[in-house]
Structures are given as structure tokens and as C-alpha cells.
Scaffold this motif. Sequence first.
Motif, PDB file in Angstrom:
ATOM      1  N   GLU A  76       0.849  -1.050  -0.068  1.00  0.00           N
ATOM      2  CA  GLU A  76       0.057   0.037  -0.320  1.00  0.00           C
ATOM      3  C   GLU A  76       0.633   0.986   0.145  1.00  0.00           C
ATOM      4  O   GLU A  76       1.042   2.167  -0.553  1.00  0.00           O
ATOM      5  CB  GLU A  76      -1.136  -0.034   1.162  1.00  0.00           C
ATOM      6  N   GLU A  77       1.691   1.437   1.196  1.00  0.00           N
ATOM      7  CA  GLU A  77       3.070   2.483   1.392  1.00  0.00           C
ATOM      8  C   GLU A  77       3.664   2.511  -0.508  1.00  0.00           C
ATOM      9  O   GLU A  77       3.889   4.120  -0.662  1.00  0.00           O
ATOM     10  CB  GLU A  77       3.602   2.313   2.243  1.00  0.00           C
ATOM     11  N   VAL A  78       3.968   1.729  -1.330  1.00  0.00           N
ATOM     12  CA  VAL A  78       4.472   1.521  -2.496  1.00  0.00           C
ATOM     13  C   VAL A  78       3.904   2.144  -3.322  1.00  0.00           C
ATOM     14  O   VAL A  78       3.796   3.414  -4.227  1.00  0.00           O
ATOM     15  CB  VAL A  78       5.736   0.620  -2.666  1.00  0.00           C
ATOM     16  N   TYR A  79       2.733   1.525  -3.201  1.00  0.00           N
ATOM     17  CA  TYR A  79       1.573   2.291  -4.526  1.00  0.00           C
ATOM     18  C   TYR A  79       1.709   3.463  -3.743  1.00  0.00           C
ATOM     19  O   TYR A  79       1.407   4.508  -4.986  1.00  0.00           O
ATOM     20  CB  TYR A  79       0.497   1.479  -4.193  1.00  0.00           C
ATOM     21  N   ALA A  80       1.058   4.083  -2.704  1.00  0.00           N
ATOM     22  CA  ALA A  80       0.843   5.320  -2.333  1.00  0.00           C
ATOM     23  C   ALA A  80       2.171   6.434  -2.737  1.00  0.00           C
ATOM     24  O   ALA A  80       2.063   7.856  -3.004  1.00  0.00           O
ATOM     25  CB  ALA A  80       1.102   5.884  -1.169  1.00  0.00           C
ATOM     26  N   ALA A  81       3.352   5.831  -2.712  1.00  0.00           N
ATOM     27  CA  ALA A  81       4.890   6.918  -2.646  1.00  0.00           C
ATOM     28  C   ALA A  81       4.384   6.799  -4.633  1.00  0.00           C
ATOM     29  O   ALA A  81       5.017   7.804  -5.220  1.00  0.00           O
ATOM     30  CB  ALA A  81       5.772   5.766  -2.661  1.00  0.00           C
ATOM     31  N   LEU A  82       4.010   6.297  -4.812  1.00  0.00           N
ATOM     32  CA  LEU A  82       3.887   6.506  -6.450  1.00  0.00           C
ATOM     33  C   LEU A  82       3.017   7.421  -7.249  1.00  0.00           C
ATOM     34  O   LEU A  82       3.005   8.373  -7.683  1.00  0.00           O
ATOM     35  CB  LEU A  82       3.699   4.919  -7.541  1.00  0.00           C
ATOM     36  N   HIS A  83       1.687   6.644  -6.091  1.00  0.00           N
ATOM     37  CA  HIS A  83       0.856   8.075  -6.128  1.00  0.00           C
ATOM     38  C   HIS A  83       1.106   9.227  -5.992  1.00  0.00           C
ATOM     39  O   HIS A  83       0.680  10.128  -6.884  1.00  0.00           O
ATOM     40  CB  HIS A  83      -0.506   7.758  -5.441  1.00  0.00           C
ATOM     41  N   ARG A  84       2.376   9.494  -4.954  1.00  0.00           N
ATOM     42  CA  ARG A  84       2.358  10.996  -5.114  1.00  0.00           C
ATOM     43  C   ARG A  84       3.494  11.805  -6.522  1.00  0.00           C
ATOM     44  O   ARG A  84       3.562  12.518  -5.879  1.00  0.00           O
ATOM     45  CB  ARG A  84       3.359  10.643  -3.834  1.00  0.00           C
ATOM     46  N   HIS A  85       3.944  10.433  -6.285  1.00  0.00           N
ATOM     47  CA  HIS A  85       4.951  11.360  -7.447  1.00  0.00           C
ATOM     48  C   HIS A  85       4.758  12.428  -8.843  1.00  0.00           C
ATOM     49  O   HIS A  85       3.750  11.717  -9.382  1.00  0.00           O
ATOM     50  CB  HIS A  85       6.219   9.893  -7.937  1.00  0.00           C
ATOM     51  N   SER A  86       5.635  12.688  -9.049  1.00  0.00           N
ATOM     52  CA  SER A  86       4.841  14.276 -10.413  1.00  0.00           C
ATOM     53  C   SER A  86       4.961  13.262 -11.276  1.00  0.00           C
ATOM     54  O   SER A  86       3.916  14.308 -12.485  1.00  0.00           O
ATOM     55  CB  SER A  86       5.906  15.194  -9.923  1.00  0.00           C
ATOM     56  N   ILE A  87       5.391  12.275 -11.402  1.00  0.00           N
ATOM     57  CA  ILE A  87       5.499  11.682 -13.306  1.00  0.00           C
ATOM     58  C   ILE A  87       4.745  10.460 -12.820  1.00  0.00           C
ATOM     59  O   ILE A  87       3.298  10.093 -14.048  1.00  0.00           O
ATOM     60  CB  ILE A  87       6.620  11.079 -13.400  1.00  0.00           C
ATOM     61  N   TYR A  88       4.999   9.823 -11.932  1.00  0.00           N
ATOM     62  CA  TYR A  88       4.192   8.255 -11.827  1.00  0.00           C
ATOM     63  C   TYR A  88       3.294   8.036 -11.356  1.00  0.00           C
ATOM     64  O   TYR A  88       1.991   6.970 -11.861  1.00  0.00           O
ATOM     65  CB  TYR A  88       4.775   7.350 -10.908  1.00  0.00           C
ATOM     66  N   LYS A  89       2.391   9.334 -10.710  1.00  0.00           N
ATOM     67  CA  LYS A  89       1.089   9.689 -10.358  1.00  0.00           C
ATOM     68  C   LYS A  89      -0.166   9.476 -11.442  1.00  0.00           C
ATOM     69  O   LYS A  89      -1.365   8.609 -11.792  1.00  0.00           O
ATOM     70  CB  LYS A  89       1.158  10.892  -9.758  1.00  0.00           C
ATOM     71  N   ASP A  90       0.586   9.795 -12.578  1.00  0.00           N
ATOM     72  CA  ASP A  90      -0.354  10.009 -14.201  1.00  0.00           C
ATOM     73  C   ASP A  90      -0.580   8.715 -14.984  1.00  0.00           C
ATOM     74  O   ASP A  90      -0.649   8.779 -16.106  1.00  0.00           O
ATOM     75  CB  ASP A  90      -0.122  11.726 -15.072  1.00  0.00           C
ATOM     76  N   MET A  91       0.795   8.002 -14.683  1.00  0.00           N
ATOM     77  CA  MET A  91       0.400   6.662 -15.156  1.00  0.00           C
ATOM     78  C   MET A  91       0.347   5.268 -14.466  1.00  0.00           C
ATOM     79  O   MET A  91       0.108   5.975 -12.739  1.00  0.00           O
ATOM     80  CB  MET A  91       2.681   6.250 -15.228  1.00  0.00           C
ATOM     81  N   PRO A  92      -0.475   4.448 -15.250  1.00  0.00           N
ATOM     82  CA  PRO A  92      -0.913   3.344 -14.857  1.00  0.00           C
ATOM     83  C   PRO A  92      -0.258   2.698 -13.606  1.00  0.00           C
ATOM     84  O   PRO A  92       0.303   2.304 -13.884  1.00  0.00           O
ATOM     85  CB  PRO A  92      -1.979   3.428 -16.191  1.00  0.00           C
ATOM     86  N   HIS A  93      -0.863   2.669 -12.838  1.00  0.00           N
ATOM     87  CA  HIS A  93      -0.487   1.988 -11.716  1.00  0.00           C
ATOM     88  C   HIS A  93      -1.019   1.452 -10.881  1.00  0.00           C
ATOM     89  O   HIS A  93      -2.570   1.573 -10.025  1.00  0.00           O
ATOM     90  CB  HIS A  93       0.289   3.371 -10.678  1.00  0.00           C
ATOM     91  N   SER A  94      -1.185  -0.257  -9.781  1.00  0.00           N
ATOM     92  CA  SER A  94      -2.024  -1.083  -9.486  1.00  0.00           C
ATOM     93  C   SER A  94      -1.064  -1.719  -8.679  1.00  0.00           C
ATOM     94  O   SER A  94      -0.280  -2.136  -8.473  1.00  0.00           O
ATOM     95  CB  SER A  94      -2.772  -1.228 -10.334  1.00  0.00           C
ATOM     96  N   ARG A  95      -2.254  -2.543  -7.995  1.00  0.00           N
ATOM     97  CA  ARG A  95      -2.055  -3.065  -6.840  1.00  0.00           C
ATOM     98  C   ARG A  95      -2.043  -4.322  -6.829  1.00  0.00           C
ATOM     99  O   ARG A  95      -2.782  -4.932  -6.904  1.00  0.00           O
ATOM    100  CB  ARG A  95      -2.336  -2.571  -5.745  1.00  0.00           C
ATOM    101  N   LYS A  96      -1.469  -5.226  -7.296  1.00  0.00           N
ATOM    102  CA  LYS A  96      -1.219  -6.992  -7.590  1.00  0.00           C
ATOM    103  C   LYS A  96      -0.969  -7.350  -6.257  1.00  0.00           C
ATOM    104  O   LYS A  96      -1.173  -6.686  -4.994  1.00  0.00           O
ATOM    105  CB  LYS A  96      -0.519  -7.188  -7.945  1.00  0.00           C
ATOM    106  N   CYS A  97      -1.031  -9.047  -6.153  1.00  0.00           N
ATOM    107  CA  CYS A  97      -1.301  -9.554  -4.938  1.00  0.00           C
ATOM    108  C   CYS A  97      -0.022  -9.836  -4.296  1.00  0.00           C
ATOM    109  O   CYS A  97       0.079  -9.688  -2.884  1.00  0.00           O
ATOM    110  CB  CYS A  97      -1.468 -10.902  -5.228  1.00  0.00           C
ATOM    111  N   ARG A  98       1.354  -9.540  -4.780  1.00  0.00           N
ATOM    112  CA  ARG A  98       2.547  -9.628  -4.279  1.00  0.00           C
ATOM    113  C   ARG A  98       3.680  -8.234  -4.838  1.00  0.00           C
ATOM    114  O   ARG A  98       4.469  -8.070  -4.436  1.00  0.00           O
ATOM    115  CB  ARG A  98       3.500 -10.966  -4.683  1.00  0.00           C
ATOM    116  N   CYS A  99       2.769  -7.017  -5.786  1.00  0.00           N
ATOM    117  CA  CYS A  99       3.747  -6.086  -6.278  1.00  0.00           C
ATOM    118  C   CYS A  99       3.070  -5.184  -6.711  1.00  0.00           C
ATOM    119  O   CYS A  99       1.980  -5.625  -6.866  1.00  0.00           O
ATOM    120  CB  CYS A  99       4.659  -6.549  -7.524  1.00  0.00           C
ATOM    121  N   VAL A 100       2.946  -4.176  -6.782  1.00  0.00           N
ATOM    122  CA  VAL A 100       2.891  -3.143  -6.979  1.00  0.00           C
ATOM    123  C   VAL A 100       3.362  -3.077  -9.143  1.00  0.00           C
ATOM    124  O   VAL A 100       4.229  -3.070  -8.611  1.00  0.00           O
ATOM    125  CB  VAL A 100       3.345  -1.676  -6.806  1.00  0.00           C
TER     126      VAL A 100
END
Lengths: 330, 587
Positions: free
Chosen positions: A92-116
Motif C-alpha cells: 500500500e505504501e509503495v503504491y501511495a509513494a508512486l501516487h504522490r510522484h509527479s510523473i508516476y501519479k499520471d501513469m497507470p499503476h495498480s496493486r497486485k497480490c505481491r507487487c505494485v
Amino acid sequence: MQLADHFNEFLRTTVNLGQVKLDLLDTRVEAIYRALKADEEIGSLVLGKIPQGSWAHRTIIDPVGGTEFDADVMLLMAENPDWSQSPKTYIEEVYAALHRHSIYKDMPHSRKCRCVRLVYSNSMHVDIVPYVMLVDGREVIVNRDEDTWENTNSQGFSTWMRTQDQIAQGNLRKVIRLMKFLRDHKGSFTGTRSVILTTLLGNQVHAYKKFSDPGYYRDVPTALLHIVADLDTYLQANEIKPSVADPSGSGLTFDHRWEQNTYSYFRDRIHKHAAEIHDAYHAEDKDTSLRLWQNLFGPEFKAPVSATSGSKFPAAATTVTAVARPGRAG
Amino acid sequence: MSGGKNRPAPTDWQREALAELREAAAEQPDVLRLVGVPARGQNGVLRVTLRLHTGPLATADGGLVLQEHEEFVLTLPASPLSATTVEVEHWRFAGYPHVLQGRRLCIFLDPAREWDPLRGGIRAYLNRLWSWLSDAAAGQFNASKAMYHAVGGVLHQTPGTPTLVVRVPGPDQRIQTGYLIARTEHRLDLAYSPPPEGRAVRVPVITIAGALPLGGGSTFAELLTYVDNPPFDRQRRSSPQAVAQSPAILTTLAASAARNPDGSPQYLILAVPHPAGGPPNLLGARLPAPTADALRRMAHEQGSALNIDASQIRPDLLIEWCPVSDERPAVTTRRDDGSLIGGFLGKHVHVWGCGGLGSWIAEFVVRGGASQVTVCDPGTVTGGLLVRQNYVEADVGASKAQALARRLRAVDDTVAVHVHDGVLPDATALAGAEVIIDATVSIAMGHILDRLAASGGRHPVLAQVATDTRTGTLGLLSVSAPTTAQGPSSIDTAAGKIVLADPALELYHRLWQDTPDGDELVPTRGCSVPTFHGASADLAAVAGTLTSLLGMHLITPGSGTHLIALPHAAGSPHHHFLAHDPTPTTP
């Protein structure tokens, strides 16, 4: 005939993921790592990155058509006692960090069973797997669905792969790529995951085979012939789906999503391919051998392009251009 | 009389190449043009300037930046035996991988195998040049694999200079004192502490700040210029210049020279950072004695206030480059890497019996990187043995074991060689063995190894080797792995039963049968011990093959018997392995 030169060309031009894409993966993984390391919330927990999967093991192949190719990277994180009751917090926290990032927040990112998962627009994605070394010494990754830790051995699989590939004189990884090509591009034995295929093929490699025949793995076609034949022998002796243990020694198995019917299909297909490879390898006539190899791998399996054809300054018809650097020494 | 009249006419090869160039230019005028008139150079070469339309080449980040059109100078040698070379007349390519000394393009990695003037001719060369440009623009060159990239892409070597052998890692400090120890008239070994016996010359080892893309130059002044401020940098540099390193180099050199004898040359080792990272490239240089003496005088005159202005160095003082045999583990891959003999690397190996097979095997084991070798043989070298054993005339009359030990130490001075003039080493020596190779063909020795194997627990890898008496072209190797309780003699006996029962292995039956009349020879009238027929070429080949096969067992434990036949042996199969599968011992 073995047509080893055809195999080299086939791997180079058709099977392997190109260097440009590999470099791109490298660059992007590095950039993601730097971004997570710089994150104000979790940056201090980010300790390192360890490439994993087919990308790390050099068994990655060019995907079919527009299919995405991917990179798995383990993100080594320090244990945070505040999250000890809920391992999925790391994802969740790695996902949130990407969500906060200026570039990665606008790229599709999702949480899977073992990864982001972070998806790039041009047919690739990166799976970021949080990986923690617990104070009790266990190496673990997160199972988000079950909110639990799973044991892993980050270096074990890589070490096993390197050892087996060295025994096979550097040809195991190429054989794995060829077999993945058959699965993905020729539609053979679909349903068998890469890690299972890799493990089964790697398990066939034994140093003692070289006592009887020091050249048992001497080149790609010979290694392909012997490894697939040995896999066929193993599968034929196991009508019921065998368990496939993680060779890293983690204690896990890979076969929980491998059904008996998928296994039986895989077993039949390998039996057929072993016979096809045998016939192509042992055909004495070059045309016959080439036809049989092409029946297996398709029309892209062909002779290397000579330096004269397609060159910028074509030679006159009566002259022949020498090969780039003949494989001889003195 | 004009100078031109004395110049030789273009050779047939040059005329042919020029005609081909003109033909290619006529076919594709938008791609290739010849510029100006071909010029004659030294040694009869012909220099031809080409202009290529390089604009369409795909470029990538980090790739070589090409202009829309680029000019190249091809140097056609008088004879096709030498490869054509190509260079540019600017510094824009300097520092890029596979650009030699800033201007010359490295088109061939190995001209001997790549340059074929009679097949494809100059068009093939143009294609190589085009491919080079395509790869360079696309950033396809791997900087870490570009030869001598750190020092202009070329080998630095002045004929007649000794080779500097470097086996220890370089210094952490920017400047460190080293010592060159003379091994032979051709060889000096670098050490970082003075040898106890003295007789070493001081040499400063200096790590410079950056690469030398133009190489080290041919004069002392040129070297200092390149170290401080290479010419292409003068064109490119917009930032303030880095601190000059030449004053420190000069001071250190002079201080070192002052401690070396008058009339001796002064050596210098430069550690040059590699553009791709990793250990630095090492350059070995030598200032001739007169230059070194001048430095000594300055050092004596100025004392601790020594400060030499680089601009006062005469521009014509030549610098000599010494070949560096760089054997540092971080930069050197053994040439036998990945081969079966690699199993012997770092091992303590015993070779019992220093005859037709044992003498060669001991040598191959040492060349394979064994750390310790123990040899034993009660015999002495006689002249007749030189036909097929690796002894030399000076060894005649010497103990075989001692003579072989001398040879082994000459092959590798890092290996520890232990010698026993008897039939067996003592028990103390046995304790350290990791591999024992019995090349004695002695029945009694076989029993000793069998007992060793049966003594319980792990034992060294035990091996027994032999050849056939009739030709010396067959080989037999029986191996007992560390956990196998049967020794090689027992394994050999078991293998013999299988071989004799197998018609397909008839070639090898003689190895277990009585020697027929005529299969042996009596080498000297009156000699009471008949011996086998065999030549050095065959025995070395058999010994080499058996050593390689044994190397495999050192990597992967396993017991069994190998049978081999050289290609010209009278039959086949040329290799057959019989795995040893001992019946479990019943109590």
C-alpha cells in the motif's frame, strides 16, 4: 544437421528481447528506484533493488505482437515495526509513494497480490515487489490478498540458474528462451508458467552427463536436443503432475496453479517436440534438416544474412565478401 | 629534380582499390564522393579522402554525433597484406569507444581474421566503415570491451623495452612508490614493497585524473600535455581547467630517479582511469638514461625544494613505452576459463611417476593453475627419454622428479612444487593432497591407492592413467571420487570386465590383455626393461586429454573409467566412459 549458425541468428533476430528494450527496462527501473528512494514517506525504508524474473535471469524473450514485456524488481525495504500487524502495508505504501510522484501519479499503476504494477504506454510494465529481511532472519515478500508474509530466497534462484547455465556451457538460458518462444509464439503448451518451464528445463541439466559426452551441452542445438529429451524422459515417467519445487531452496513449490490437464497437455507437447528436435538434429541432408527446424520454429529460422546482401556498398556479382570474423584461432 | 619523380607508382592493389572506390562513388553519388586527389604518403601508402552522407544514420543518446556529411581519409597500403586504415582529421570523435588516438577508427578488432582484400575488396571495407558508423551513431559500442580504451585504444610498446609484469592490485593512493624487480633481461616485476635482497629500482605509480583518449604520445612533453590538457579538450572545454598534474609527476619522477643509480633509465607507471569504470589501465613508461640523469641532477640541485616546470621540458625528449603484462585478477580472465582443466585451479595435486604421461600431466596441471604440485619418481633422466618426455638435454643424469620440478617452477613461479625422489611421498605430504594421479603403471601402487580409498571417510580424488604399449595413442583414466570406497585400480578392474565383454570396445581390449610379442620394444641393446612404442606428440595429446577429463571429475564428483583414442588410432570409439556403480558393501 545442427545448423548452429541458424540458431544464433534466430535467437538474435527473432527470439531475444532487443538490447534497446533491455536498456530501456534498466533505465526505467533505475528511475523508479530513485523516485521511491527520494520519497519523503518511505524513502528512508528503501534500501536497494534486486532484479528478478526472466529479465534478471536473461531468459526474457520478445513478446508476441503488442503484448507487454515486463520486469520484476524486488524492492528491498527495511522492516517497519508499525506495519508488523499488516504486511500488505508495504504494498500500500509503495503504491501511495508512486501516487504522490509527479510523473508516476499520471501513469497507470495498480496493486497486485505481491507487487505494485507500473504500466508504461509503450507495451511494458514494471512489477515492484516489496521485499523485507525480517529481524528473525527470514527473507519475505508480501501476499496482499492474504495479508501475510511469504518466504523467498532472492539470491537462491539466481544462483541456481547461474550454476545450471554454467554446467550447460551458457546454453541453458538460450534453450529456455527457445522453449518460451514455442509456447508464446507458436502457441504450444499454453498454460505452463515461465517459472515452471524454467525450473523443469534447468532441473534436467546435470554435470555428470558430461562424463559420457563432454560435448553434451556444447552448442545451442545440442543443448536443446539433450535438455528437451531429458525433460521428455522425466515427464513420460510422471503421468501424474509432479510437484515443482523452487530450486532456490525456499521450501515453496510453483505448481499450485498448474492443473493436471494443463500438465498432461504440456507433457504431450514436450513429447512431440522432443521427437521433432531429434529428427531435425539428426537429419543428414541440410534442406531436410532446415525444413524440420522451420516446421518447429517457423520461417524466421534461417541462415544468417551474408555481409553482401543488404549492404550499403554491394559487391560486384563475381566477388564474395568475407565473413565478419571466422570462428577460428591459432 | 622534383621529389615527385622519385615516388613509386601506385601498386596494382592500390590502383584496383581506387578503381573500386570510384566505381562505388559513381553508383551512389548521393552517398559517397571522393574528395580531391589521392595523395602519396610514407612507405608508399595512398591516402584517399571520402565524403559520406551520414545524416540518415539513426542516432541514439550516447551515440557518436555525426554531421550530415563526414569526411574520412582512407590509407591504402602498398600491399594488400596490410589492412586499409581510416581516420578523420578532427577531434570530434576523440574519446569515443573504438576511436584510436582520437582520430583513427577501429574498423577491425582482429585484422588477421577480418581483413580479406581479395574477397569483397574495398567495397567490403566501405561496408565495414558504414556498419561502424551505424553502430557508433546508435550507441551500440560497449565501452568496457573497447581495447585499451582508457589509453587511446592502442597498445603502448617501444621495441626493445622490457615487459613489466603486474600481478598485485594497484595502489589506493594517487602516488605510490613501487619497485621493479628484474627477473630476466626482458622482464621486470612490479612490487609495492622493496624486495629483501635489494636490487630493485624505484618506480612511481601515479594515478592520473582522467583517461588519455589520444594515448600517451611519443615524447615526454607530449605525455605531460595529454595528461594535463589534451588538444581536443582545448577545443571543447568551457569549464575552468582542472589542476595540472604534470608538476607532481615531474617532482615524483625526479625524486625517484635520484634514488636510482646514475646512468640508469627511470621508469614510470601510470594508472589511467577507464571511461567505463572499473580498475584503471596501466601504462608503463621509461625515460632513457640521459633524461633520467638530467632529472637526477635537478633533484640533487634543488633538494627538498624540487619544483620542475613542465614547460621547460624539451619537446624532443623521447619516452619509451614498456609492454605491461597486466595479470591483476580484477582485469585478467584466464585463457583456459571455462575449459575442463579449470578443475585443477588452486588444487594441491600429486603426480606419481614422471614418465611419458606423468611428466606432461604435471606440466598441464601446473599450467591449469594448481597451487601446489607434488611429484615423485625414483628414476633419472637418460638421453633416450627426451624423445617423448618433457625433459631437456641439461636434465640428463638428474633425478626425474628434480628435473620435472625445475620445469614446473619455470612454467609458473607461483606454484609450490614439492619433490620426492622415491616411489612415494611420505605420509605428511599425502595428508595435504586433493588429487593423486598415479602415472606409474605400477600394480603395487594401485593397491596403495585402493587401500587409501577403503580407509573410510573422504579421500583425495584418486586417478590412474595409462596408455597402450603398441602405439601410445590410446588412453585410460580410472577415477575414484572422494566418497567412493573403491580405488582406481579396483574401478579399472571392474571396467576391464565390461570392456572385454563388449565387441564394440575391441580397440581397448589390449589394455587388459597380455602384451603380444612385438607390442613392446627394447630401446637400447642390453636394456632389460622393455617399454612401449610412442612419440612425444601422441603422449602429450593422450596426457592432455586425460588431464582434461580428470579436470571434469574435480568439478563434478564421480567415479568411473574413461577410454580415449587419438584420431589416428586404429579404431573407435574415440571416447567412452564407464560409470562406476559399486555394489553396496554388505556387512
